[in-house]
Write a protein that holds these residues in place. Structure first.
Motif, PDB file in Angstrom:
ATOM      1  N   MET A   1      -0.835   0.204  18.142  1.00 36.74           N
ATOM      2  CA  MET A   1      -0.850  -1.211  17.790  1.00 36.74           C
ATOM      3  C   MET A   1      -1.055  -1.365  16.275  1.00 36.74           C
ATOM      4  N   THR A   2      -0.185  -2.125  15.636  1.00 37.62           N
ATOM      5  CA  THR A   2      -0.255  -2.313  14.190  1.00 37.62           C
ATOM      6  C   THR A   2      -1.340  -3.325  13.830  1.00 37.62           C
ATOM      7  N   ALA A   3      -2.181  -2.947  12.870  1.00 37.31           N
ATOM      8  CA  ALA A   3      -3.260  -3.849  12.455  1.00 37.31           C
ATOM      9  C   ALA A   3      -2.672  -5.031  11.707  1.00 37.31           C
ATOM     10  N   GLU A   4      -3.330  -6.173  11.858  1.00 33.70           N
ATOM     11  CA  GLU A   4      -2.862  -7.367  11.146  1.00 33.70           C
ATOM     12  C   GLU A   4      -3.098  -7.212   9.662  1.00 33.70           C
ATOM     13  N   PRO A   5      -2.124  -7.619   8.845  1.00 34.77           N
ATOM     14  CA  PRO A   5      -2.306  -7.542   7.387  1.00 34.77           C
ATOM     15  C   PRO A   5      -3.536  -8.334   6.964  1.00 34.77           C
ATOM     16  N   ARG A   6      -4.262  -7.764   6.002  1.00 35.74           N
ATOM     17  CA  ARG A   6      -5.464  -8.430   5.506  1.00 35.74           C
ATOM     18  C   ARG A   6      -5.247  -8.878   4.066  1.00 35.74           C
ATOM     19  N   LEU A   7      -5.733 -10.067   3.769  1.00 34.10           N
ATOM     20  CA  LEU A   7      -5.643 -10.565   2.406  1.00 34.10           C
ATOM     21  C   LEU A   7      -6.697  -9.888   1.539  1.00 34.10           C
ATOM     22  N   ARG A  23      -2.355 -19.364  -9.545  1.00 39.03           N
ATOM     23  CA  ARG A  23      -0.992 -19.209  -9.000  1.00 39.03           C
ATOM     24  C   ARG A  23      -0.550 -17.748  -9.049  1.00 39.03           C
ATOM     25  N   ILE A  24      -0.874 -17.079 -10.148  1.00 35.80           N
ATOM     26  CA  ILE A  24      -0.511 -15.673 -10.268  1.00 35.80           C
ATOM     27  C   ILE A  24      -1.227 -14.841  -9.212  1.00 35.80           C
ATOM     28  N   ALA A  25      -2.512 -15.153  -8.969  1.00 36.33           N
ATOM     29  CA  ALA A  25      -3.278 -14.416  -7.963  1.00 36.33           C
ATOM     30  C   ALA A  25      -2.717 -14.650  -6.564  1.00 36.33           C
ATOM     31  N   VAL A  26      -2.397 -15.898  -6.244  1.00 36.34           N
ATOM     32  CA  VAL A  26      -1.830 -16.216  -4.932  1.00 36.34           C
ATOM     33  C   VAL A  26      -0.460 -15.552  -4.781  1.00 36.34           C
ATOM     34  N   GLY A  27       0.345 -15.618  -5.849  1.00 35.57           N
ATOM     35  CA  GLY A  27       1.654 -14.980  -5.800  1.00 35.57           C
ATOM     36  C   GLY A  27       1.553 -13.489  -5.571  1.00 35.57           C
ATOM     37  N   GLY A  28       0.552 -12.868  -6.201  1.00 38.01           N
ATOM     38  CA  GLY A  28       0.342 -11.437  -5.998  1.00 38.01           C
ATOM     39  C   GLY A  28      -0.012 -11.113  -4.551  1.00 38.01           C
ATOM     40  N   GLN A  29      -0.802 -11.987  -3.922  1.00 32.73           N
ATOM     41  CA  GLN A  29      -1.137 -11.813  -2.502  1.00 32.73           C
ATOM     42  C   GLN A  29       0.122 -11.871  -1.650  1.00 32.73           C
ATOM     43  N   LEU A  30       0.950 -12.848  -1.910  1.00 31.46           N
ATOM     44  CA  LEU A  30       2.173 -13.011  -1.121  1.00 31.46           C
ATOM     45  C   LEU A  30       3.101 -11.802  -1.286  1.00 31.46           C
ATOM     46  N   ARG A  31       3.197 -11.295  -2.505  1.00 32.90           N
ATOM     47  CA  ARG A  31       4.048 -10.128  -2.725  1.00 32.90           C
ATOM     48  C   ARG A  31       3.524  -8.914  -1.970  1.00 32.90           C
ATOM     49  N   LYS A  32       2.198  -8.677  -2.028  1.00 33.15           N
ATOM     50  CA  LYS A  32       1.617  -7.526  -1.341  1.00 33.15           C
ATOM     51  C   LYS A  32       1.821  -7.625   0.170  1.00 33.15           C
ATOM     52  N   LEU A  33       1.675  -8.830   0.715  1.00 33.50           N
ATOM     53  CA  LEU A  33       1.892  -9.024   2.151  1.00 33.50           C
ATOM     54  C   LEU A  33       3.351  -8.755   2.522  1.00 33.50           C
ATOM     55  N   ARG A  34       4.258  -9.269   1.700  1.00 35.44           N
ATOM     56  CA  ARG A  34       5.686  -9.071   1.990  1.00 35.44           C
ATOM     57  C   ARG A  34       6.051  -7.592   1.931  1.00 35.44           C
ATOM     58  N   GLU A  35       5.600  -6.905   0.898  1.00 43.13           N
ATOM     59  CA  GLU A  35       5.931  -5.494   0.748  1.00 43.13           C
ATOM     60  C   GLU A  35       5.321  -4.654   1.860  1.00 43.13           C
ATOM     61  N   SER A  51      15.743 -18.997  -1.368  1.00 42.39           N
ATOM     62  CA  SER A  51      16.489 -17.829  -1.820  1.00 42.39           C
ATOM     63  C   SER A  51      15.522 -16.763  -2.308  1.00 42.39           C
ATOM     64  N   ALA A  52      16.080 -15.597  -2.644  1.00 40.45           N
ATOM     65  CA  ALA A  52      15.268 -14.524  -3.211  1.00 40.45           C
ATOM     66  C   ALA A  52      14.671 -14.964  -4.548  1.00 40.45           C
ATOM     67  N   ALA A  53      15.416 -15.771  -5.296  1.00 36.68           N
ATOM     68  CA  ALA A  53      14.921 -16.263  -6.587  1.00 36.68           C
ATOM     69  C   ALA A  53      13.678 -17.135  -6.401  1.00 36.68           C
ATOM     70  N   LYS A  54      13.668 -17.934  -5.337  1.00 37.91           N
ATOM     71  CA  LYS A  54      12.502 -18.778  -5.074  1.00 37.91           C
ATOM     72  C   LYS A  54      11.290 -17.917  -4.748  1.00 37.91           C
ATOM     73  N   ILE A  55      11.489 -16.870  -3.957  1.00 41.72           N
ATOM     74  CA  ILE A  55      10.394 -15.965  -3.622  1.00 41.72           C
ATOM     75  C   ILE A  55       9.863 -15.304  -4.897  1.00 41.72           C
ATOM     76  N   SER A  56      10.768 -14.930  -5.787  1.00 36.69           N
ATOM     77  CA  SER A  56      10.352 -14.319  -7.048  1.00 36.69           C
ATOM     78  C   SER A  56       9.493 -15.282  -7.855  1.00 36.69           C
ATOM     79  N   ARG A  57       9.903 -16.551  -7.926  1.00 38.80           N
ATOM     80  CA  ARG A  57       9.119 -17.537  -8.685  1.00 38.80           C
ATOM     81  C   ARG A  57       7.744 -17.741  -8.059  1.00 38.80           C
ATOM     82  N   LEU A  58       7.699 -17.779  -6.721  1.00 41.84           N
ATOM     83  CA  LEU A  58       6.423 -17.953  -6.029  1.00 41.84           C
ATOM     84  C   LEU A  58       5.507 -16.757  -6.274  1.00 41.84           C
ATOM     85  N   GLU A  59       6.060 -15.563  -6.196  1.00 40.01           N
ATOM     86  CA  GLU A  59       5.243 -14.359  -6.328  1.00 40.01           C
ATOM     87  C   GLU A  59       4.789 -14.113  -7.761  1.00 40.01           C
TER      88      GLU A  59
END
Length: 310
Positions: A1-7, A23-35, A51-59
């Protein structure tokens, strides 16, 4: 069973450094979760109707967050724990709030508002100043003198010519207040480190008069003893330097995806350089200045002697 990702916990001091840092800190969290889930930016973008560009701006923290997008991304990334989801959503919404400088927006050009956000988000600030003490190190009286000189070339002059003195002093005082408020990032836990190289001419230019200049130099001596502040003086005996006639600031961020930035301020605008060639050149110049300048210890003695002579 795969453990749930942790922030990863976001340092509480990040919020004190302004919404850009958050915003940079939150974006970094989102990138780590996605990867961690092996999801591509394109797939994540499609999931939130973008789009992928939007994800890049968010991250990268370059845009505000919509609650719906954050909720949908957390679901995609397998974060189901209510407490974890609420925590990141709350941080994202807080990152959308105006920065502390918002109440001064009638005084600030857009290009400098951008810089204030980036300055607060930086991990390291390296600056070379050939004319004046950097804003982060100015005393209130010195800042007032600098503002007064700059204000002579501004709207204040035109108002004075029209006999509209009322409001000029108030605006000047708010400009000084803005400068001193900006310095608080040096006292925030987890805030940026500052490494400043000053041309010796800065110590001898009598901005505001002898008393103001002496107090300013004494303040530099005091600031140079703080563990997160390094001040070096490029003495006259060092001869010419690679940055002659130019002042600039380099910002480096904790997130590896965020490129360093070089900030060049001009009279009516500013330049932000981030190309590989420009960054390489300015890093080389900054490193050469640091080697050419007096050591921090010798610089402290040189500054103390300059203050004593006033």
């Amino acid at each position: 069973m795969t453990a749930e990702p942790r922030l990863i916990e976001v340092d509480s001091g990040v919020a004190e450094r302004g919404p850009t840092a958050l915003r940079i800190a939150v974006g970094g969290q989102l990138r780590k979760l996605r990867e961690a889930c092996g999801i591509t930016p394109q797939a994540a973008g499609e999931h939130i109707r973008g789009s992928a560009a939007k994800i890049s701006r968010l991250e990268l923290g370059r845009t505000g967050y919509k609650e719906r997008d954050i909720v949908d991304l957390l679901t995609l990334y397998g974060v189901t724990d209510p407490e974890q989801r609420t925590k990141l959503v709350d941080l994202a919404l807080k990152a959308n709030e105006p920065g502390w400088w918002h109440r001064y927006n009638d005084l600030l050009p857009q290009w400098f508002e951008t810089y204030l956000g980036l300055e607060g988000a930086a991990r390291t600030i390296r600056t070379f100043e050939g004319q004046l003490v950097p804003g982060l190190l100015q005393t209130a009286d010195y800042a007032s003198a600098v503002v007064a000189v700059g204000y002579e070339n501004s709207e204040a002059t035109r108002r004075r010519e029209r006999g509209q003195r009322q409001g000029i002093d108030v605006q000047a005082a708010r400009r000084v207040e803005l400068r001193t408020k900006r310095q608080e990032i040096l006292n925030v836990r987890g805030g940026p480190t500052l490494w400043a190289v000053l041309d010796e001419a800065v110590l001898h230019r009598p901005v505001g008069g002898t008393k103001v200049q002496r107090a300013q130099i004494e303040h530099l001596v005091e600031m140079s003893t703080k563990p997160h502040v390094t001040i070096q003086v490029l003495s006259y005996r060092s001869g010419g330097c690679a940055a002659a006639g130019s002042s600039f600031t380099m910002l480096r961020f904790a997130e590896r995806e965020l490129s360093d930035l070089v900030y060049l301020e001009q009279l009516t605008t500013a330049l932000y350089l981030d190309s590989r060639e420009d960054l390489h050149l300015y890093r080389e110049v900054m490193d050469r200045l640091a080697v050419q300048a007096e050591t921090p210890e010798d610089s402290r003695e040189l500054m103390a002697a300059a203050a004593a002579r006033l």
